[in-house]
Design an enzyme around this catalytic site. Sequence first.
Site, PDB file in Angstrom:
ATOM      1  N   ASN A  91      -8.278   4.380  -1.674  1.00  0.00           N
ATOM      2  CA  ASN A  91      -7.674   3.167  -1.137  1.00  0.00           C
ATOM      3  C   ASN A  91      -7.069   2.357  -2.287  1.00  0.00           C
ATOM      4  O   ASN A  91      -7.186   2.727  -3.458  1.00  0.00           O
ATOM      5  CB  ASN A  91      -8.724   2.341  -0.392  1.00  0.00           C
ATOM      6  CG  ASN A  91      -8.128   1.426   0.650  1.00  0.00           C
ATOM      7  OD1 ASN A  91      -6.911   1.230   0.715  1.00  0.00           O
ATOM      8  ND2 ASN A  91      -8.977   0.844   1.486  1.00  0.00           N
TER       9      ASN A  91
ATOM     10  N   HIS B 219      -1.350   0.950   7.366  1.00  0.00           N
ATOM     11  CA  HIS B 219      -1.827   1.033   5.990  1.00  0.00           C
ATOM     12  C   HIS B 219      -1.536   2.433   5.454  1.00  0.00           C
ATOM     13  O   HIS B 219      -1.454   3.392   6.235  1.00  0.00           O
ATOM     14  CB  HIS B 219      -3.337   0.747   5.958  1.00  0.00           C
ATOM     15  CG  HIS B 219      -3.904   0.542   4.591  1.00  0.00           C
ATOM     16  ND1 HIS B 219      -3.263  -0.176   3.604  1.00  0.00           N
ATOM     17  CD2 HIS B 219      -5.075   0.974   4.026  1.00  0.00           C
ATOM     18  CE1 HIS B 219      -4.009  -0.193   2.510  1.00  0.00           C
ATOM     19  NE2 HIS B 219      -5.108   0.508   2.747  1.00  0.00           N
TER      20      HIS B 219
ATOM     21  N   CYS C 229       0.823  -1.212   0.000  1.00  0.00           N
ATOM     22  CA  CYS C 229       0.000   0.000   0.000  1.00  0.00           C
ATOM     23  C   CYS C 229       0.854   1.257   0.000  1.00  0.00           C
ATOM     24  O   CYS C 229       0.513   2.257  -0.631  1.00  0.00           O
ATOM     25  CB  CYS C 229      -0.923  -0.006   1.207  1.00  0.00           C
ATOM     26  SG  CYS C 229      -0.065  -0.219   2.780  1.00  0.00           S
TER      27      CYS C 229
END
Length: 603
Positions: A516, A496, A336
Amino acid sequence: MCKIIIALVLFASAALVTADIPVHCEHKHVLGEWTFHRTAADKHSHELSPCSKAGSYLGGGDFELGEPSYTAKDSVKVTLGSPNLASATIDGKKVQGTWTMMYDEGFEVVLGTQKYFAFSKYTGQEKHTTSHCDKTFPGWFHANPEEASWGCYHGVKDTPVAPQTFRRFGEGKAAGFKRDAGGDIVAPSSSTDGEAERHAMPTDYDSDSDSDDELDSEDYMQFVSMVQVGATAEGGMERNFYSGQEHVVKAVNEGHNKGHHTWHASEYAHRPMRAMGNWKHDYKGVGESNMMQIKSWREAAAKKVDDTDIPAHFDWRSVNGKNYVPPVKDQKCGSCYAFSTRDMMEARLHILLKKEVPKRLSVQSVLSCNQYSQGCAGGFPYTVAKFYQDYGAPTDVDQPSDADSVSRHMDVKNAAHPDKVQCAAKAKPEARAWDYKYVGGFYGATNEKAMRRDIYDHGPLAVCFQVAEGFGNYRGGIFRQEAALPRQDHYGRVNHAVLVVGFGEDNGHKYWLVKNSWGEHWGDNGYFKIERGTNQLNMEGDAVAAYPSAGPTMDTPQKMLLTASSGKMLLEEEAAARVEEADEVVLADVGDEPKWIDEQDQD
């Protein structure tokens, strides 16, 4: 409810998977006098031999960190002051500069034209590690990264710091940790009189239950959060992230229907744990000694920000009729941080050039080539931004990213370990980051005002935060959690990284608009909104900005200026275009002379 909790206990008690680097050093440990032992600084980046005697796999084992592979040529004395001042005497000259922690894993020092970066040292493996915060692993230093100015170094603090062993997340209450009045977990020796801001996440758990079959509220939150953001060894990596979350979805939606909160949840198809984020080693809070200090840093940084010209609503997906944000992707491993920083760089390059970037920047180059991060085992936007300055950002043409993006063109050979794809070391950069920083100036100074300012002026930001209970099931609305996240000194717990593309307000509820990397099927077409101004899930504590220059070198006039506001300029252009369009509606050409149309001519 009881059965669900028991299942979570069994899952959470398994061994944690390897994650970024298992070290935890605080700002107070690094402050003080250091000696940097250096080689000559006379190599180009591609000529510099590995600085450590270590393995070559970024994503596991020793992460290319080991004992020095060189003999130091000289040493310099460096002073690191609070909060971010640095000084040294180099070649007989006094040099002033700055420094910043890189989360809790290392630090970077800027002295004159030279930059020094190294990870803090640790010994042991996985769960059983000891942090040696008065030493660093071999790191790298250079002046202009495009020139023959590179060398290796390692740092030793002049005053020893006792080895640090920290209790990890989810180890129970045997060590005496407890909640304070505000719900935060503190060390046995810390006060429990403090009160933290509460962020509500509705559950149907009864914290007053005395049943021996149920965990108390602290353990319940620990284990649920562990399941949603952690990972177990090997077999657990393929376990469904959404397993056992039906009660969360039900509780959230019941609360939403009753008007208790603004967001709603959904059940999703199977998704393996390995595809959710960075599986970091979580450490328990170890007290409140630095909380007031970090608060003062953030407040001081926020006072320097003038936000009077920033609109209430701004979205880089729709500015002057254009979308400057790259499309949503679906990560396959703990990458990520690579996706969010690549997308920031690409969006800002689009803004700089005022046209869509013709070739997608490569995520794979970060996983395969970036010695400042740990491949699929995790990393941080700050070290990716540093990589973009030191080595540049190549495109998918030279380093295809299919191995870590769920698609029909996937690299099947390396599907299980995308970070084992060979680095295309000779790939030519499409762009570089001529500058990069933690928003606010250094780690610990990030704040909501500075984030809005940088987003409006320069484009989307890469931000780290903590995926906690319920977030994975988000479907829409403005996310808000009520269970306070445990404190970790001034290191906001994160696992994250995402891309903040804008901000706004809805019926009095301020929010961030965030992209995201879990695919378009998740959330609101791959996006989510989260409450702004309350540091929800530590969203406002670890934001990184990179400022691109177009082309393979930073020596170019095509670079993003820090003194200009791209958002303001584009909005002004849009307003001017609307005025021009309005004028054209009421203006008619008669021969060569314009004639204003009056009301009777319009009949």
